[in-house]
Scaffold this motif. Structure first.
Motif, PDB file in Angstrom:
ATOM      1  N   THR A  37     -12.134  84.493 -32.120  1.00  0.00           N
ATOM      2  CA  THR A  37     -11.063  84.778 -32.865  1.00  0.00           C
ATOM      3  C   THR A  37      -9.895  84.839 -31.778  1.00  0.00           C
ATOM      4  O   THR A  37     -10.282  85.164 -30.570  1.00  0.00           O
ATOM      5  N   TYR A  54     -13.138  88.987 -39.397  1.00  0.00           N
ATOM      6  CA  TYR A  54     -11.752  88.334 -39.044  1.00  0.00           C
ATOM      7  C   TYR A  54     -11.251  88.001 -40.246  1.00  0.00           C
ATOM      8  O   TYR A  54      -9.910  87.962 -40.506  1.00  0.00           O
ATOM      9  N   THR A  55     -11.999  87.148 -41.314  1.00  0.00           N
ATOM     10  CA  THR A  55     -11.382  86.589 -42.522  1.00  0.00           C
ATOM     11  C   THR A  55     -10.738  87.919 -43.438  1.00  0.00           C
ATOM     12  O   THR A  55      -9.798  87.778 -43.986  1.00  0.00           O
ATOM     13  N   LYS A  89     -16.609  84.584 -39.777  1.00  0.00           N
ATOM     14  CA  LYS A  89     -15.929  84.470 -38.272  1.00  0.00           C
ATOM     15  C   LYS A  89     -15.371  86.080 -37.802  1.00  0.00           C
ATOM     16  O   LYS A  89     -15.057  86.628 -38.886  1.00  0.00           O
ATOM     17  N   CYS A 144      -7.569  89.248 -41.919  1.00  0.00           N
ATOM     18  CA  CYS A 144      -6.502  88.553 -42.050  1.00  0.00           C
ATOM     19  C   CYS A 144      -6.054  88.452 -43.424  1.00  0.00           C
ATOM     20  O   CYS A 144      -4.585  88.595 -43.646  1.00  0.00           O
TER      21      CYS A 144
END
Length: 523
Positions: free
Chosen positions: A458, A490-491, A419, A494
Motif C-alpha cells: 500500500t 487499508y480498504t 489489502k 481509506c
C-alpha cells in the motif's frame, strides 16, 4: 531533525469535526492535538535514522585524507576503496558514502528496490540520490521484496567485484532491511526458482524463520559469510542499518559478512523434520552432498568489521525525547515487539486500560484479572527488553499526559485477499480492542507506522486510532470484524472518514522496523 520527511497532512486532513464522531468540543480538540503529536513523533523517529546522517556518524576521514576512521578503527586509503550494498536504505547510504569518500572510492555496485530512484526523485529527496557520473553502479530489482532475476544480476555483479579484490584493498559493505531479497545468488547448479520453491515448501510445512534462514545461507554463495569469503583477503567494513529485532548481525540480510554457525547436518535435520528430503531437486541434493568437503574449509570472517549504525532503538530514543519536549511523560516499553498481530493488539488494548486506570487513579478501572492477563500476555511474548512493570509504575506517578513507545515487527496470518499491512491491521485491531470497554475520563490514541514508509503493498506507512473507532465505523456502515476477517485494513481506513486515519510519508529512505505510539491523556 535530519532529512525531514515530506509527510502528507493525512492525520488532520479531514475536517476536525469528523475525527471523533459526535464528541464534545473539549474531547474533539484533545483528539486533534494527540493526532498532531503522533505525526510529529513518528516523523522524529524516522528522521533520527536517516541513512546519510547515520553513516556520517560512523565514518570520518582524517584531515590528511589518507585514513578512514570507522568508530575506533582506522584504515589506510591508497586508491584502494571499493563499495557494495543491498537493501531498502542503501541508495541513500551510498550517496552519503560517495559524498564523504570522494576520489578515494574506486568502484561500487549496489542492489536496491525496483523504482526507488524515481520515487526519491519524485519526493524531492536529492540527498538520497547518487550524483551524475557516480562511480557506483545501481541495479534495481526484488519487486515487492521478492528475489528476482534483476536482483540475481546485481548479486553476481557484487560477487564479481568482491572476488577481484586483493589484500591491499578495502571493501565497504552497506546493508539495510530488504537486503536478503536483493542479494540472491544460489550455489550452482541450483536455480533461483528451485531455491524459492524450497523456501516456500518449508514455510508451508511450518518451518520457523530461523530454519528458513539456515537453509537460505547453506544454499547461497553470498549469504552466511559468503560475501566476506569472496572478498578475502581484502579488509571488509560492513555498515548495517538494522531491521531485525535485537539487531543480530548474522540475521540481517542473512548475514553476508558474518560466518554462519550452521552446517550441512543442520540443513538435513530441518529437511528430515518436515519430511522434505526426498522431495528435494537434484541440484539441492548435489550442493548439500558436497558442502562438507568444500576445499576452502569453513568460512571465517576475521578480516571483517561489522558495525550497526542505525536501529529501532535509536528511532524510539529520538521520539521519546520529542515527546518529553511536548510535555508527555514518555517511556520506551520495548524495541522488540513481535508475535501474532492479534495477541499484540490485545496486549496494547489491555495496556491502555491498565495504564489508564493507574494514570487517573480510577477505582473503577482495570480489574485484577485484566492486570493479570496483561502480564500473562507479556510473558508469552518473551521479549528480552520489555519494561512493563517499570512503565506501569512510572504511569502511576505521572501527573499529566503519558506517551508509551515501542518498536518491533508483529506478524500477520493471512486468511483473506484484502489489502493492507501489519501496521494498519495492528492499528485496526487495537482500535477494536479500545472500544470494548469504557476507559474513563481519559483520551487514548494509538499509532503504528513502518519506518520505511510502506506498509505492505500500500501507499500508507500505517494508521492511527482512538477508542471511538468502532462507533465511527458503524456510523459509516463499516463493520470492523468483516474487514479484519479479510485482512483488508487499508480498504477500511481509506473508507473511514475519507482516509483521515491513514499515515502517509512517501518513501523515507530508511528501514528500522515499526514504531508504535500509545498516548494517554487525562481529560
Amino acid at each position: 531533525m535530519a532529512a525531514a520527511l515530506q509527510v502528507l497532512p493525512c492525520l488532520v486532513r479531514a475536517p476536525f469535526r469528523q475525527l471523533i464522531w459526535g464528541a464534545p468540543m473539549a474531547r474533539l480538540a484533545s483528539g486533534v492535538a494527540l493526532a498532531e503529536h503522533a505525526q510529529q513523533l513518528f516523523e522524529s523517529a524516522v528522521g533520527a535514522v536517516q541513512p546519510g546522517p547515520m553513516l556520517q556518524k560512523a565514518l570520518s576521514l582524517d584531515p590528511d585524507g589518507r585514513t578512514l576512521k570507522v568508530r575506533d578503527r582506522s584504515f589506510q586509503l591508497r586508491q584502494n576503496l571499493y563499495l557494495v550494498g543491498f537493501g531498502k536504505a542503501v541508495l541513500g547510504m551510498a550517496a552519503a558514502a560517495e559524498e564523504l569518500l570522494g576520489q578515494h572510492l574506486v568502484q561500487g555496485v549496489i542492489s536496491v528496490p525496483k523504482g526507488i530512484r524515481a520515487a526519491m526523485e519524485c519526493a524531492g529527496k536529492q540527498e538520497m540520490l547518487l550524483k551524475p557520473h557516480s562511480r557506483v553502479q545501481v541495479f534495481e530489482g526484488a519487486e515487492n521484496n521478492l528475489p528476482d532475476h534483476d536482483a540475481l544480476r546485481a548479486a553476481l555483479a557484487i560477487q564479481q567485484l568482491a572476488e577481484g579484490l586483493t589484500a591491499d584493498d578495502l571493501l565497504l559493505v552497506l546493508i539495510s532491511g530488504g537486503g536478503s531479497a536483493l542479494l540472491p545468488a544460489p550455489i550452482p547448479p541450483i536455480t533461483l526458482e528451485e531455491k524459492q520453491m524450497l523456501t516456500k515448501l518449508l514455510a508451508a510445512h511450518g518451518a520457523t524463520i530461523q530454519e528458513l534462514n539456515t537453509m537460505r545461507k547453506a544454499l547461497s554463495q553470498l549469504k552466511g559469510g559468503g560475501l566476506a569469503q569472496a572478498a578475502y583477503p581484502a579488509q571488509v567494513v560492513s555498515l548495517i542499518l538494522s531491521d531485525v529485532v535485537g539487531d543480530p548481525v548474522e540475521v540481517i540480510a542473512s548475514g553476508p559478512t558474518v560466518a554462519s554457525a550452521h552446517n550441512v547436518q543442520d540443513c538435513l535435520h530441518i529437511l528430515n523434520r518436515y519430511g522434505l528430503r526426498a522431495a528435494l531437486p537434484r541440484s539441492v541434493k548435489t550442493v548439500l552432498s558436497r558442502a562438507d568437503s568444500d576445499p576452502r574449509g569453513p568460512h571465517t570472517c576475521g578480516h571483517v568489521l561489522n558495525v550497526i549504525i542505525g536501529s529501532n532503538m535509536l528511532a524510539l530514543a529520538e521520539a521519546q525525547k520529542q515527546a518529553e519536549l511536548l510535555g508527555y511523560r514518555a517511556m520506551v516499553l520495548s524495541t522488540a515487539i513481535q508475535g501474532d498481530v492479534k495477541s499484540v493488539a490485545q496486549f496494547y488494548g489491555l495496556l491502555a486500560r491498565v495504564a489508564g486506570a493507574r494514570l487517573i487513579s480510577s477505582t473503577a478501572g482495570a480489574s485484577v484479572e485484566e492486570d493479570a492477563k496483561l502480564h500473562e500476555l507479556a510473558a508469552e511474548f518473551q521479549l528480552p527488553d520489555l519494561k512493563l512493570e517499570e512503565v506501569l509504575e512510572a504511569v502511576a506517578e505521572a501527573r499529566g499526559p503519558v506517551c508509551l513507545l515501542a518498536g518491533g515487527e508483529p506478524t500477520v496470518q493471512l486468511h483473506g485477499s484484502g489489502k493492507g499491512g501489519r501496521n494498519q491491521e495492528l492499528a485496526l485491531r487495537v482500535g477494536a480492542e479500545l472500544g470494548r470497554w469504557p476507559l474513563g475520563p481519559i483520551d487514548v490514541l494509538f499509532l503504528s507506522g513502518g519506518t520505511d514508509g510502506q506498509d505492505g503493498p500500500t501507499e500508507a506507512a500505517g494508521a492511527w486510532v482512538m477508542p471511538e473507532l468502532t462507533i465511527q465505523a458503524a456510523a459509516e456502515g463499516l463493520d470492523v470484524a468483516t474487514f479484519l476477517d479479510h485482512n483488508d485494513s487499508y480498504t477500511f481506513f481509506c473508507r473511514l472518514q475519507g482516509g483521515a486515519h491513514l499515515l502517509y510519508t512517501g518513501p523515507t529512505g530508511t528501514n528500522v522496523m515499526d514504531t508504535h505510539l500509545l498516548f494517554l491523556r487525562p481529560q
